[in-house]
Scaffold this motif. Structure first.
Motif, short mmCIF file in Angstrom:
data_model
loop_
_atom_site.label_atom_id
_atom_site.label_comp_id
_atom_site.label_asym_id
_atom_site.label_seq_id
_atom_site.Cartn_x
_atom_site.Cartn_y
_atom_site.Cartn_z
N LEU A 156 0.83 -1.21 0.00
CA LEU A 156 0.00 0.00 0.00
C LEU A 156 0.86 1.26 0.00
CD1 LEU A 156 -2.79 1.32 0.18
CD2 LEU A 156 -2.62 1.13 2.68
N SER A 157 1.99 1.22 0.71
CA SER A 157 2.87 2.40 0.74
C SER A 157 3.39 2.73 -0.65
CB SER A 157 4.03 2.17 1.71
OG SER A 157 4.95 1.21 1.22
N TRP A 158 3.73 1.69 -1.43
CA TRP A 158 4.19 1.93 -2.81
C TRP A 158 3.05 2.41 -3.69
CZ3 TRP A 158 9.09 2.42 -3.90
CH2 TRP A 158 10.04 1.78 -3.11
N ALA A 159 1.85 1.86 -3.49
CA ALA A 159 0.70 2.31 -4.27
C ALA A 159 0.41 3.79 -4.00
CB ALA A 159 -0.53 1.46 -3.93
N VAL A 160 0.53 4.20 -2.74
CA VAL A 160 0.30 5.61 -2.39
C VAL A 160 1.36 6.51 -3.00
CG1 VAL A 160 0.28 7.26 -0.47
CG2 VAL A 160 -0.95 5.09 -0.27
N VAL A 161 2.62 6.07 -2.96
CA VAL A 161 3.71 6.86 -3.54
C VAL A 161 3.49 7.07 -5.04
CG1 VAL A 161 6.16 6.79 -4.18
CG2 VAL A 161 5.47 6.30 -1.84
N PHE A 162 3.23 5.99 -5.76
CA PHE A 162 3.02 6.11 -7.20
C PHE A 162 1.74 6.90 -7.51
CE2 PHE A 162 5.73 2.18 -7.37
CZ PHE A 162 6.76 2.75 -8.09
N GLY A 163 0.70 6.67 -6.73
CA GLY A 163 -0.53 7.41 -6.94
C GLY A 163 -0.36 8.90 -6.72
N ALA A 164 0.37 9.28 -5.67
CA ALA A 164 0.61 10.69 -5.39
C ALA A 164 1.43 11.33 -6.51
CB ALA A 164 1.33 10.84 -4.05
N ARG A 165 2.42 10.61 -6.99
CA ARG A 165 3.23 11.14 -8.09
C ARG A 165 2.37 11.40 -9.32
NH1 ARG A 165 8.31 6.89 -7.73
NH2 ARG A 165 9.36 7.83 -5.91
N PHE A 166 1.49 10.47 -9.63
CA PHE A 166 0.65 10.64 -10.81
C PHE A 166 -0.28 11.84 -10.66
CE2 PHE A 166 -3.47 9.97 -12.87
CZ PHE A 166 -3.07 9.98 -14.20
N VAL A 167 -0.96 11.93 -9.54
CA VAL A 167 -1.95 13.00 -9.34
C VAL A 167 -1.28 14.37 -9.39
CG1 VAL A 167 -3.55 14.02 -7.68
CG2 VAL A 167 -3.55 11.55 -8.05
N VAL A 168 -0.20 14.56 -8.63
CA VAL A 168 0.45 15.86 -8.56
C VAL A 168 1.09 16.23 -9.89
CG1 VAL A 168 2.31 17.17 -7.46
CG2 VAL A 168 0.81 15.71 -6.07
N GLN A 169 1.85 15.31 -10.47
CA GLN A 169 2.60 15.64 -11.68
C GLN A 169 1.68 15.75 -12.89
OE1 GLN A 169 6.15 13.13 -12.05
NE2 GLN A 169 6.34 13.10 -9.81
N ARG A 170 0.62 14.99 -12.92
CA ARG A 170 -0.34 15.13 -14.01
C ARG A 170 -0.99 16.50 -13.97
NH1 ARG A 170 -1.54 13.54 -19.14
NH2 ARG A 170 -3.66 14.24 -19.59
N TRP A 171 -1.33 16.99 -12.77
CA TRP A 171 -1.93 18.31 -12.64
C TRP A 171 -0.95 19.39 -13.10
CZ3 TRP A 171 -0.66 22.55 -9.47
CH2 TRP A 171 -1.60 23.59 -9.49
N LEU A 172 0.30 19.29 -12.69
CA LEU A 172 1.32 20.27 -13.10
C LEU A 172 1.53 20.21 -14.62
CD1 LEU A 172 3.91 19.73 -10.23
CD2 LEU A 172 2.42 21.72 -10.57
N TYR A 173 1.46 19.01 -15.18
CA TYR A 173 1.60 18.86 -16.64
C TYR A 173 0.45 19.56 -17.36
CZ TYR A 173 2.00 16.58 -21.20
OH TYR A 173 2.11 16.33 -22.55
N ASP A 174 -0.76 19.34 -16.90
CA ASP A 174 -1.92 19.96 -17.53
C ASP A 174 -1.90 21.49 -17.40
OD1 ASP A 174 -2.90 17.51 -18.30
OD2 ASP A 174 -4.20 17.29 -16.54
N GLU A 175 -1.28 21.99 -16.32
CA GLU A 175 -1.20 23.42 -16.10
C GLU A 175 0.01 24.06 -16.78
OE1 GLU A 175 -3.46 25.35 -14.49
OE2 GLU A 175 -4.72 23.55 -14.39
N ASP A 176 0.80 23.26 -17.51
CA ASP A 176 2.00 23.74 -18.21
C ASP A 176 3.03 24.36 -17.26
OD1 ASP A 176 1.15 22.98 -20.77
OD2 ASP A 176 -0.03 24.82 -20.98
N LEU A 177 3.10 23.85 -16.06
CA LEU A 177 4.08 24.33 -15.07
C LEU A 177 5.31 23.43 -15.12
CD1 LEU A 177 1.57 25.04 -12.16
CD2 LEU A 177 2.59 26.69 -13.74
N THR A 178 6.10 23.58 -16.18
CA THR A 178 7.22 22.68 -16.42
C THR A 178 8.27 22.77 -15.32
OG1 THR A 178 6.87 22.92 -18.80
CG2 THR A 178 8.97 21.97 -18.08
N GLY A 179 8.57 23.98 -14.86
CA GLY A 179 9.56 24.13 -13.79
C GLY A 179 9.13 23.43 -12.51
N TRP A 180 7.88 23.64 -12.11
CA TRP A 180 7.37 22.97 -10.92
C TRP A 180 7.25 21.47 -11.15
CZ3 TRP A 180 7.39 24.72 -6.25
CH2 TRP A 180 7.34 26.10 -6.03
N LEU A 181 7.01 21.07 -12.38
CA LEU A 181 6.93 19.64 -12.71
C LEU A 181 8.28 18.97 -12.47
CD1 LEU A 181 5.31 17.29 -13.82
CD2 LEU A 181 5.84 18.09 -16.13
N ALA A 182 9.36 19.65 -12.88
CA ALA A 182 10.70 19.12 -12.64
C ALA A 182 10.98 19.05 -11.14
CB ALA A 182 11.74 20.00 -13.33
#
Length: 240
Positions: free
Chosen positions: A153-179
């Motif tokens: 579950l800890s790994w599922a949460v880590v990967f899930g959090a990465r997807f949610v946060v980074q996908r949002w930054l990607y959609d918002e075109d925030l490349t610097g914050w994405l990095a």
């Protein structure tokens, strides 16, 4: 010199093996280098130089691992990961495309870890048993199963959090914050999930050893009762 406790001896190989499978501490740090290089070069130049710089840094890391005779699997998989990310960035013509592969990979990994819990085959336990030849004996103990459920579950949460946060930054075109998110949610979160995994491995290993000892004790008790009831086995009674 005082000998370390037996449990500590048993736990040490587990800790080293898990770190080695991920490329060790250096491997976790190396994974951030191509990202930093890509972002820095892209900020002072343009996309194509940034792509080649990221690929070059990944190649250098691979060569360094070869020279140091370190595990090549993490380096090679890391190089191909950078190559795929660079190809996507080139095809999309956008710097943020460099992070798209990692974003969707996080979704796939998170889904696999989560699904494995639902079907009662937590991936951490399955992978650990396969790597070390321990088999799946841990599945017969509910406490060991629970420990591996938590680790998975800890790994599922880590990967899930990465997807949610980074996908949002990607959609918002925030490349610097994405990095920044890619690095900040990289090895620090991996270290946290790894800590839970190490606890689960130790806990489950201890419980499985208890099961084996109890099974052996039960067998000896049954054998003792049979001998008391029917006497010595024929092979022993006729030995004299």
């Amino acid at each position: 010199m005082t000998e370390p406790p037996q449990d500590a001896k048993a736990d040490a190989p587990e800790r080293r093996t898990l770190l080695q499978e991920m490329g060790g501490i250096s491997g976790l740090i190396y994974s951030t280098v191509p990202v930093l290089v890509f972002v820095l070069v892209n900020s002072v130049s343009s996309l194509n130089p940034a792509i080649w710089a990221a690929l070059g840094s990944a190649a250098v890391i691979t060569v360094v691992r070869i020279v140091r005779k370190q595990s090549l699997q993490p380096a090679i998989s890391g190089f191909f990961g950078v190559a795929i990310a660079a190809f996507i960035a080139y095809r999309t013509g956008s710097a943020k495309g460099f992070f798209l592969f990692g974003i969707w990979a996080s979704l796939v990994y998170g889904s696999l870890f989560g699904l494995s819990i639902l079907i009662r085959w937590p991936l951490v336990g399955v992978i650990w048993g396969a790597l070390n030849g321990h088999g799946q004996k841990w599945r017969s103990d509910r406490r060991a199963m629970f420990a591996y459920d938590l680790a998975t579950l800890s790994w599922a949460v880590v990967f899930g959090a990465r997807f949610v946060v980074q996908r949002w930054l990607y959609d918002e075109d925030l490349t610097g914050w994405l990095a920044f998110a890619r690095i900040a949610m990289g090895w620090p979160l991996t270290a946290a999930a790894l800590a839970v995994t190490l606890w689960a491995v130790r806990r489950a290993g201890h419980l499985v050893r208890q099961l084996a000892e109890q099974a052996e004790a039960d067998d000896q008790a049954v054998e003792a009762k049979l001998r008391a009831k029917y006497g010595q086995p024929a092979s022993e009674s006729g030995a004299g």
